[in-house]
Design a protein around this motif. Structure first.
Motif, PDB file in Angstrom:
ATOM      1  N   MET A 296      28.634  -3.834 -26.944  1.00  0.00           N
ATOM      2  CA  MET A 296      29.320  -3.419 -25.722  1.00  0.00           C
ATOM      3  C   MET A 296      28.268  -2.939 -24.734  1.00  0.00           C
ATOM      4  N   ALA A 297      28.640  -2.952 -23.453  1.00  0.00           N
ATOM      5  CA  ALA A 297      27.715  -2.551 -22.395  1.00  0.00           C
ATOM      6  C   ALA A 297      28.091  -1.179 -21.864  1.00  0.00           C
ATOM      7  N   PHE A 298      27.071  -0.485 -21.337  1.00  0.00           N
ATOM      8  CA  PHE A 298      27.328   0.775 -20.643  1.00  0.00           C
ATOM      9  C   PHE A 298      27.723   0.431 -19.211  1.00  0.00           C
ATOM     10  N   LEU A 299      28.983   0.697 -18.883  1.00  0.00           N
ATOM     11  CA  LEU A 299      29.540   0.330 -17.583  1.00  0.00           C
ATOM     12  C   LEU A 299      30.144   1.550 -16.900  1.00  0.00           C
ATOM     13  N   HIS A 300      30.196   1.480 -15.585  1.00  0.00           N
ATOM     14  CA  HIS A 300      30.877   2.486 -14.770  1.00  0.00           C
ATOM     15  C   HIS A 300      31.611   1.720 -13.672  1.00  0.00           C
ATOM     16  N   PRO A 301      32.912   1.958 -13.484  1.00  0.00           N
ATOM     17  CA  PRO A 301      33.695   1.137 -12.541  1.00  0.00           C
ATOM     18  C   PRO A 301      33.073   1.002 -11.160  1.00  0.00           C
ATOM     19  N   GLU A 302      32.436   2.059 -10.671  1.00  0.00           N
ATOM     20  CA  GLU A 302      31.888   2.022  -9.321  1.00  0.00           C
ATOM     21  C   GLU A 302      30.373   1.831  -9.290  1.00  0.00           C
ATOM     22  N   LYS A 303      29.658   2.530 -10.190  1.00  0.00           N
ATOM     23  CA  LYS A 303      28.193   2.539 -10.109  1.00  0.00           C
ATOM     24  C   LYS A 303      27.515   1.480 -10.968  1.00  0.00           C
ATOM     25  N   VAL A 304      28.142   1.083 -12.073  1.00  0.00           N
ATOM     26  CA  VAL A 304      27.542   0.055 -12.943  1.00  0.00           C
ATOM     27  C   VAL A 304      28.640  -0.938 -13.341  1.00  0.00           C
ATOM     28  N   PRO A 305      28.983  -1.859 -12.457  1.00  0.00           N
ATOM     29  CA  PRO A 305      30.075  -2.793 -12.771  1.00  0.00           C
ATOM     30  C   PRO A 305      29.704  -3.843 -13.804  1.00  0.00           C
ATOM     31  N   ALA A 306      28.384  -4.079 -14.015  1.00  0.00           N
ATOM     32  CA  ALA A 306      27.963  -5.105 -14.980  1.00  0.00           C
ATOM     33  C   ALA A 306      26.571  -4.770 -15.495  1.00  0.00           C
ATOM     34  N   GLN A 307      26.260  -5.310 -16.670  1.00  0.00           N
ATOM     35  CA  GLN A 307      24.919  -5.217 -17.241  1.00  0.00           C
ATOM     36  C   GLN A 307      24.399  -6.632 -17.453  1.00  0.00           C
ATOM     37  N   ARG A 308      23.238  -6.919 -16.871  1.00  0.00           N
ATOM     38  CA  ARG A 308      22.553  -8.184 -17.140  1.00  0.00           C
ATOM     39  C   ARG A 308      21.666  -8.019 -18.378  1.00  0.00           C
ATOM     40  N   VAL A 309      21.750  -8.979 -19.273  1.00  0.00           N
ATOM     41  CA  VAL A 309      20.950  -8.951 -20.503  1.00  0.00           C
ATOM     42  C   VAL A 309      20.186 -10.264 -20.603  1.00  0.00           C
ATOM     43  N   HIS A 310      18.875 -10.197 -20.408  1.00  0.00           N
ATOM     44  CA  HIS A 310      18.023 -11.375 -20.557  1.00  0.00           C
ATOM     45  C   HIS A 310      17.440 -11.359 -21.973  1.00  0.00           C
ATOM     46  N   VAL A 311      17.634 -12.444 -22.702  1.00  0.00           N
ATOM     47  CA  VAL A 311      17.189 -12.533 -24.093  1.00  0.00           C
ATOM     48  C   VAL A 311      15.900 -13.338 -24.150  1.00  0.00           C
ATOM     49  N   LEU A 312      14.858 -12.733 -24.724  1.00  0.00           N
ATOM     50  CA  LEU A 312      13.579 -13.407 -24.928  1.00  0.00           C
ATOM     51  C   LEU A 312      13.336 -13.540 -26.423  1.00  0.00           C
ATOM     52  N   VAL A 313      12.799 -14.687 -26.841  1.00  0.00           N
ATOM     53  CA  VAL A 313      12.427 -14.911 -28.230  1.00  0.00           C
ATOM     54  C   VAL A 313      10.933 -15.214 -28.269  1.00  0.00           C
TER      55      VAL A 313
ATOM     56  N   SER B 190      20.603 -15.727 -20.954  1.00  0.00           N
ATOM     57  CA  SER B 190      21.069 -14.460 -20.381  1.00  0.00           C
ATOM     58  C   SER B 190      22.564 -14.293 -20.578  1.00  0.00           C
ATOM     59  N   TRP B 191      22.977 -13.038 -20.584  1.00  0.00           N
ATOM     60  CA  TRP B 191      24.397 -12.683 -20.554  1.00  0.00           C
ATOM     61  C   TRP B 191      24.623 -11.742 -19.365  1.00  0.00           C
ATOM     62  N   VAL B 192      25.799 -11.823 -18.792  1.00  0.00           N
ATOM     63  CA  VAL B 192      26.240 -10.834 -17.807  1.00  0.00           C
ATOM     64  C   VAL B 192      27.519 -10.224 -18.356  1.00  0.00           C
ATOM     65  N   ILE B 193      27.459  -8.940 -18.688  1.00  0.00           N
ATOM     66  CA  ILE B 193      28.577  -8.272 -19.355  1.00  0.00           C
ATOM     67  C   ILE B 193      29.260  -7.358 -18.344  1.00  0.00           C
ATOM     68  N   ASN B 194      30.524  -7.659 -18.074  1.00  0.00           N
ATOM     69  CA  ASN B 194      31.265  -6.870 -17.089  1.00  0.00           C
ATOM     70  C   ASN B 194      32.618  -6.408 -17.606  1.00  0.00           C
ATOM     71  N   LYS B 195      32.831  -6.527 -18.914  1.00  0.00           N
ATOM     72  CA  LYS B 195      34.085  -6.048 -19.486  1.00  0.00           C
ATOM     73  C   LYS B 195      33.793  -4.961 -20.506  1.00  0.00           C
ATOM     74  N   PRO B 196      34.644  -3.943 -20.566  1.00  0.00           N
ATOM     75  CA  PRO B 196      34.379  -2.826 -21.470  1.00  0.00           C
ATOM     76  C   PRO B 196      34.697  -3.167 -22.919  1.00  0.00           C
ATOM     77  N   GLY B 197      34.200  -2.337 -23.821  1.00  0.00           N
ATOM     78  CA  GLY B 197      34.525  -2.478 -25.231  1.00  0.00           C
ATOM     79  C   GLY B 197      33.637  -3.472 -25.958  1.00  0.00           C
ATOM     80  N   PHE B 198      33.741  -3.443 -27.288  1.00  0.00           N
ATOM     81  CA  PHE B 198      32.946  -4.349 -28.116  1.00  0.00           C
ATOM     82  C   PHE B 198      33.516  -5.757 -28.090  1.00  0.00           C
ATOM     83  N   HIS B 199      32.634  -6.739 -28.066  1.00  0.00           N
ATOM     84  CA  HIS B 199      33.013  -8.142 -28.109  1.00  0.00           C
ATOM     85  C   HIS B 199      31.798  -8.951 -28.548  1.00  0.00           C
ATOM     86  N   ASP B 200      31.986 -10.236 -28.788  1.00  0.00           N
ATOM     87  CA  ASP B 200      30.897 -11.107 -29.221  1.00  0.00           C
ATOM     88  C   ASP B 200      30.271 -11.818 -28.033  1.00  0.00           C
ATOM     89  N   GLU B 201      28.948 -11.882 -28.052  1.00  0.00           N
ATOM     90  CA  GLU B 201      28.185 -12.723 -27.129  1.00  0.00           C
ATOM     91  C   GLU B 201      27.336 -13.667 -27.979  1.00  0.00           C
TER      92      GLU B 201
END
Length: 339
Positions: free
Chosen positions: A254-271, A278-289
């Motif tokens: 899950m991502a750390f989100l705030h309705p007004e200040k942090v509407p989404a978290q960008r996650v760039h994956v490097l191997v 990359s993922w863009v996570i904008n929904k609350p709660g645990f889920h699969d990416e």
């Protein structure tokens, strides 16, 4: 000596707090010299080290039992290396044939303009295992994969921290402290680096098995999850064998989100340092990416370093949610790699 018998114009030597030798007027800073600190402790026996246990340094830690050469006096929560080489000798409880991961929480002695980095060569039983370059202030998490040949089937592990850039605060223009300082250790851990089986689950949190794989950028394990802290969080995963072709990374997070200040978290994956997706996570709660990865990312490598780069990481304190000042982006519950 009776105070009235002392010649006020004469120079005499006295000690303050068993740390400073004072010669001359106490009001003249040049009269003060840091000359070490006399510390008396009961003898501490080095208990056989169990893989994965924490050795903590400083006044209240257990690290003193393993310090054998090149250490300064104990301080509150850490101890400095003193001189070019500092050694730890760990008798081991169970011999291993696996590679090891050395994890340390440490800071470097840095002096802008005089010493902008500390190079730390790590030797295991006298043989070089790797190098850290520390150029940022403050305590930070460091890690290193130790090849099995350096520590396999031995009853003790001798860790040498060689710091060729060590310098004294006196030579750096700071206080008149003539100790030659390299790094200050807060804690270390050694884990058996057991190869990852394709399709198995790496679980995070207090009850999980993720700690040996966590390299840097992670908070303390919590109930069922571990937060990334900062802009980068890495995992080091040794592999049984390379995949036949492409493979899938699945993360339950899950991502750390705030309705007004942090509407989404960008996650760039490097191997292994290469951008994988990359993922863009904008929904609350645990889920699969998920992310499809190609075999070319692992060419000529027997282990995988997965880095989650999170440029939108922010502290709860900054958003007004709490007083927590950690930079948070994602909380992981589990990951798996499937061919």
């Amino acid at each position: 000596i009776p105070v009235f018998d002392i010649d006020p114009s004469g120079e005499r030597e006295r000690w303050f707090d068993t740390t400073f030798k004072v010669t001359g007027s106490v009001y003249n800073y040049q009269s003060w010299q840091r000359a070490g600190r006399l510390q008396a402790f009961k003898p501490m026996v080095a208990q056989p080290y169990q893989w994965g246990s924490v050795i903590e340094f400083g006044l209240l830690g257990n690290g003193r039992a393993y310090q054998t050469k090149g250490w300064s006096y104990l301080e509150d929560g850490f101890v400095w290396t003193a001189g070019p080489d500092a050694l730890l000798t760990l008798p081991v409880k169970t011999m291993t044939t696996h590679p090891l991961i050395l994890k340390a929480k440490a800071r470097a002695f840095l002096a802008p303009g005089k010493r902008d980095k500390q190079t730390v060569h790590i030797l295991i039983n006298g043989q070089k295992a790797g190098t850290w370059i520390i150029n940022k202030p403050g305590f930070q998490d460091l890690s290193l994969v130790i090849p099995a040949k350096l520590s396999a089937n031995t009853s003790k592990v001798v860790i040498t921290f060689n710091t060729p850039d060590a310098i004294s605060p006196a030579d750096s223009g700071y206080v008149n402290d003539k100790r030659t300082l390299g790094i200050a250790l807060h804690s270390i851990e050694l884990f058996e680096h057991i190869a990852y089986q394709w399709g198995s689950l790496i679980q995070f949190g207090k009850e999980g098995n993720a700690t040996p794989y966590q390299s840097r950028g992670w908070g303390a394990p919590e109930n069922g999850l571990t937060w990334s802290t900062g802009k980068n969080a890495s995992l080091m995963i040794p592999l049984v064998a390379l995949p036949a072709s492409q493979f899938t990374l699945r993360a339950h997070l899950m991502a750390f989100l705030h309705p007004e200040k942090v509407p989404a978290q960008r996650v760039h994956v490097l191997v292994n340092g290469k951008k994988a997706g990359s993922w863009v996570i904008n929904k609350p709660g645990f889920h699969d990416e998920t992310l499809i990865l190609t075999k070319r990312l692992l060419t000529h490598s027997d282990h995988m370093v997965i880095t989650f780069h999170t440029p939108d990481a922010v502290s709860p304190a900054r958003t007004g949610l709490s007083s927590d000042k950690r930079l948070l982006a994602i909380a992981l519950r589990s990951i798996s790699l499937n061919q």
